[in-house]
Design a protein around this motif. Structure first.
Motif, short mmCIF file in Angstrom:
data_model
loop_
_atom_site.label_atom_id
_atom_site.label_comp_id
_atom_site.label_asym_id
_atom_site.label_seq_id
_atom_site.Cartn_x
_atom_site.Cartn_y
_atom_site.Cartn_z
N GLY A 75 -5.03 25.62 -1.05
CA GLY A 75 -6.08 26.32 -0.33
C GLY A 75 -5.54 27.45 0.50
O GLY A 75 -4.32 27.61 0.67
N THR A 76 -6.44 28.26 1.04
CA THR A 76 -6.06 29.36 1.91
C THR A 76 -7.17 29.57 2.93
O THR A 76 -8.33 29.21 2.69
CB THR A 76 -5.82 30.66 1.10
N GLY A 77 -6.80 30.13 4.07
CA GLY A 77 -7.80 30.33 5.11
C GLY A 77 -7.34 31.32 6.15
O GLY A 77 -6.20 31.81 6.14
N ILE A 78 -8.25 31.64 7.06
CA ILE A 78 -7.97 32.53 8.17
C ILE A 78 -8.54 31.90 9.43
O ILE A 78 -9.61 31.27 9.40
CB ILE A 78 -8.56 33.93 7.93
N GLU A 79 -7.81 32.02 10.53
CA GLU A 79 -8.22 31.39 11.78
C GLU A 79 -8.09 32.41 12.92
O GLU A 79 -7.16 33.21 12.94
CB GLU A 79 -7.36 30.16 12.06
N TRP A 80 -9.03 32.36 13.84
CA TRP A 80 -9.06 33.30 14.97
C TRP A 80 -9.10 32.53 16.27
O TRP A 80 -9.95 31.67 16.47
CB TRP A 80 -10.27 34.21 14.85
N GLY A 81 -8.16 32.81 17.16
CA GLY A 81 -8.10 32.15 18.44
C GLY A 81 -9.09 32.74 19.44
O GLY A 81 -8.97 33.90 19.82
N LEU A 82 -10.07 31.94 19.83
CA LEU A 82 -11.05 32.39 20.82
C LEU A 82 -10.42 32.41 22.22
O LEU A 82 -10.51 33.39 22.95
CB LEU A 82 -12.26 31.46 20.82
N TRP A 83 -9.83 31.28 22.58
CA TRP A 83 -9.08 31.13 23.82
C TRP A 83 -7.77 30.44 23.46
O TRP A 83 -7.53 30.14 22.30
CB TRP A 83 -9.87 30.31 24.84
N GLN A 84 -6.94 30.15 24.44
CA GLN A 84 -5.62 29.60 24.14
C GLN A 84 -5.71 28.24 23.44
O GLN A 84 -4.84 27.89 22.64
CB GLN A 84 -4.80 29.46 25.42
N ASN A 85 -6.74 27.46 23.68
CA ASN A 85 -6.84 26.13 23.08
C ASN A 85 -7.92 26.02 22.00
O ASN A 85 -7.97 25.02 21.29
CB ASN A 85 -7.12 25.08 24.17
N ASN A 145 -3.69 36.60 18.02
CA ASN A 145 -4.64 35.49 17.91
C ASN A 145 -5.30 35.40 16.52
O ASN A 145 -6.34 34.76 16.36
CB ASN A 145 -5.72 35.57 19.00
N TRP A 146 -4.69 36.01 15.51
CA TRP A 146 -5.12 35.87 14.12
C TRP A 146 -4.05 35.11 13.34
O TRP A 146 -2.85 35.34 13.52
CB TRP A 146 -5.35 37.23 13.46
N LEU A 147 -4.50 34.20 12.46
CA LEU A 147 -3.57 33.43 11.63
C LEU A 147 -4.09 33.39 10.19
O LEU A 147 -5.20 32.92 9.94
CB LEU A 147 -3.43 32.00 12.17
N LEU A 148 -3.28 33.88 9.26
CA LEU A 148 -3.57 33.79 7.83
C LEU A 148 -2.65 32.73 7.25
O LEU A 148 -1.42 32.83 7.40
CB LEU A 148 -3.34 35.14 7.14
N TYR A 149 -3.20 31.71 6.57
CA TYR A 149 -2.38 30.58 6.15
C TYR A 149 -2.73 30.10 4.74
O TYR A 149 -3.80 30.39 4.20
CB TYR A 149 -2.53 29.42 7.13
N GLY A 150 -1.80 29.35 4.18
CA GLY A 150 -1.99 28.67 2.92
C GLY A 150 -1.63 27.21 3.08
O GLY A 150 -0.90 26.83 4.01
N LYS A 151 -2.09 26.37 2.16
CA LYS A 151 -1.83 24.93 2.25
C LYS A 151 -1.74 24.34 0.85
O LYS A 151 -2.34 24.85 -0.09
CB LYS A 151 -2.94 24.23 3.06
#
Length: 263
Positions: A195-205, A148-154
């Protein structure tokens, strides 16, 4: 004696059989940890801060600018609270997550700067105000997921609207301070962003994110239309102000995945 031996043998084989069956049952149904899925369409909102730097110059001054010691570049910096919306789509291949995203942010990240210059006995004061009330981007995204962790670039294209206000005064010995020129101008700008960022999934949606973006609009001439000696006489005039505009943004926000991929 034979009867006792036979019963003992049956009991041993029965115990072994039960143990083997139990062992097979455990091996047949191992525990599988749930995997977070980043695929699908999403929509969200964000808040944060924006910072701008605009390097302005007046090529039209030519030799006059050199004679009056006008600065070649006048930098105007500003910052502001920003807020906006974003949306996009992602598709996950194992740990690789690719997609696209669009966003728009509101908040005036412009600023004001003043430069004084001129020969002895005559001083010009030039005040520039830059206003950027919104920015928008359209980007491709790529990231690496770990549950449930996502490291991304754009990276992609960016748009904004720039408004310039130009006011100058002349202070001369024996005359005092008088308005010399006043004008305004604006234009839509197109540039690029990474850009770059990090995202964390709290629940499935639902997920929360933190992101940094750099936006560069390059150098472009903004026509400034106004008057010389405003309030004293009416002499229409126009100049070309070269703007080199860059913006940085830091965002935190929430996204909601509401629709699976359509392919």
């Amino acid at each position: 004696m034979v009867k006792k031996l036979l019963l003992s043998t049956i009991a041993v084989f029965g115990f072994v059989g039960i143990a083997n069956a139990a062992d097979l049952a455990v091996k047949a149904a191992p525990y599988v940890a749930p995997t977070y899925d980043w695929s699908g369409f999403y929509l969200g909102g964000f808040v944060g801060g924006g910072w701008s730097n605009n390097d302005a110059s007046e090529p039209d001054l030519g030799i006059i600018g050199t004679l009056v010691n006008a600065p070649v570049v006048q930098t105007t910096s500003g910052s502001s609270f920003i807020g906006g919306i974003e949306g996009g789509d992602r598709y996950q291949f194992g740990k690789l997550v690719i997609g696209w995203e669009g966003d728009i942010a509101w908040g005036d990240t412009g600023g004001t700067s003043t430069a004084s210059f001129g020969p002895s006995g005559a001083t010009f004061a030039r005040t520039l105000n830059t206003s950027i009330k919104w920015t928008a981007t359209a980007t491709s995204t790529v990231g690496i997921a770990h549950n449930n962790w996502l490291l991304y670039g754009k990276a992609g294209a960016a748009w904004a609207h720039l408004d310039d206000t130009y006011n100058s005064t002349l202070t001369a010995t024996g005359v005092g301070t008088v308005p010399f020129f006043s004008g305004t101008g604006g234009q839509d700008r197109v540039g690029w962003t990474v850009g770059t960022g990090i995202e964390w999934g709290l629940w499935q949606n639902w997920s929360v994110m933190a992101e940094y973006d750099y936006i560069d609009f390059g150098t472009k001439t903004t026509p400034i239309t106004g008057t010389v000696l405003p309030g004293i006489a009416t002499f229409p005039a126009s100049i070309g102000l070269e703007d080199n505009l860059r913006i940085q943004q830091v965002k935190v926000g929430v996204n909601y995945r509401f629709l699976p991929n359509l392919w």
